[in-house]
Enzyme design. Sequence first.
Site, PDB file in Angstrom:
ATOM      1  N   HIS A 255       0.417 -12.039  -9.949  1.00 18.06           N
ATOM      2  CA  HIS A 255      -0.734 -11.937  -9.059  1.00 18.06           C
ATOM      3  C   HIS A 255      -0.553 -12.726  -7.765  1.00 18.06           C
ATOM      4  CE1 HIS A 255      -5.304 -11.871  -8.480  1.00 18.06           C
ATOM      5  NE2 HIS A 255      -4.924 -10.613  -8.616  1.00 18.06           N
ATOM      6  N   HIS A 486     -12.175  -9.983  -1.209  1.00 15.92           N
ATOM      7  CA  HIS A 486     -11.052 -10.026  -2.132  1.00 15.92           C
ATOM      8  C   HIS A 486     -10.422 -11.419  -2.074  1.00 15.92           C
ATOM      9  CE1 HIS A 486      -6.987  -8.921  -3.772  1.00 15.92           C
ATOM     10  NE2 HIS A 486      -7.762  -8.304  -4.622  1.00 15.92           N
TER      11      HIS A 486
END
Length: 601
Positions: A255, A486
């Site tokens: 990630h 985000h």
Amino acid sequence: MSQESEHGKWTVSSSDESADEQAEGGKPSTSLLQQTGRDKGSGPHYSCSEARKAAYKRKPSSLKRNNEGLTCEMAPAQKQKPSQEGLGWCLSSSDDEAAPKAQRGKGGATASTRQEEGCGAKEPASNHKLPLSHKSTESSDRVQDAWDLLNGGNPFRFFLAKVKGIKSEYNSGALHIKDILSPLFGTLVSSAQFNYCIDVEWLVKQYPKEFRDKPLLIVHGEKRESKAELHEQAHPYKNVRLCQAKLDIAFGTHHTKMMLLYYEEGLRVVIHTSNLIDDDWYQKTQGIWLSPLYPKLPPGAAESAGESHTNFKSDLISYLMSYNSPTLSEWVEIIKQHDLSETRVYLLGSTPGRYQSSEKEKWGHLRLRKLLKEHATQVPDQDSWPVIGQFSSIGSLGADQSKWLFSEFRDSFISLGNRAKTLTNHDVPIHLVYPTVDNVRQSLEGYPAGGSLPYSIQTAQKQLWLHSYFHKWSAETSGRSHAMPHIKTYMRASPDFQKIAWFLVTSANLSKAAWGAFEKNGAQLMIRSYELGVLFLPSEFGLDLGYFQVKENMLSDEPVLSFPVPYDLPPEKYESKDHPWIWNIPYTRAPDTHGNMWVPK
């Protein structure tokens, strides 16, 4: 099964207990898109979560894009806003969101890709076609503005990504990926891109033409079919190599979002929150930290030379070495040759594994705890300073707050210098900032913006207790209230929200997979995913009081060391009619800004 709470009513026929998934990467075992009966080929050709696939298929076809973004700033749903009172959540059946990545893209993708140690061989060229791309955001005056900004009055080197469809004044001081890769920032020799969701063709086009054939390493976490498809994407580009991050613990993801840019003039490190896809650089609120341009050390310099007060150089090398990749060892050597002494932030990473003894403090929330104990300054009445977490998705946190949120997460986040007093569970407030359904509905993208907010009904229904800590997304001062976040940020704020003791921008969402969870009665920390962020402490910027003043207006000429928090403080608590965005249930009571509803299956 029916559940009532102040946050609405859910009707759920069945549910499965899922493992603690990585919040952005957790995926149902059965593709919701396949259940719609649509052709799989109409989805994105890059790998992504089921939530993003659903959003991709529901992008409004009538959305007009041009060099100035949307043609109007007033959202239709703001003009016709039916009452949301009594809006409920419903789901006819549930899937295990923590299953490994669903099989993606074309069924004909080769499965014979060689396992990568450092970099793997590329697979046959892909026949995938790119979706209609957003128009180019490049312009010479804008890049020059970015250059002036980078070398001007921004001591934190913390930026937001540019957003299309908002007033240009709100993009002052913001960057697009093309700005970051501009030749004005350096003459590129080679680069490395670390990320989760990657569109290779789009990425290559973000580089200036003169740099598109320079060596590019892409570090990813894809496996099996999705890995083969990534190789297909990369095949046409002879300068592109792929490096697979090992993910040996179930439900983990790669990630981390980082760029390493090696120039003739030096080296730059970029740590950010955007996936390498068009949508993430278009109408979302994203965070970016750009390092200074690190000069090369003179020949014969000591190995310890070029270190910063924050130990950024050795910590970055340690993070790269955790991949156990020969290819990344090449980048370690490049970093060793440069002077990183001007770095003012601390590196905070997570890498998959089970850690004991002193190794526990190298990664995850225990790494943050260690940094805050050793380098943060105590402030008066700090027990009343709340922890604020802001994120774009949420993992399974347990049956109540004592299971992880308070017993591990908060205990690490409340540290401020070495202190003897142990705080009780009710001493320090926690405020969690996560978009409501209405935030998403009224956003620039409308409901499809929720594809990057993949909080699932299966997780939410098991932790209703968590929702009492939720606060709305609001970013009027930065002009981004309608650009869904985000970005992921965490901080410790004063009770009046005018000061912060520290600030963290990171790829890590609110999940055990990202931050780590104790095993063996606390003797071991288990982390599933790769994550990376940077921590800002006042002491590194010459502030001895132990806090930053919060910049009240992102566009104002306040003192240069006022910190630009990217959303409004104080955060506004959910009202009784507000519900957190849940991606895999329908919303049909009111249209979004493009006149559409949301029915994910």
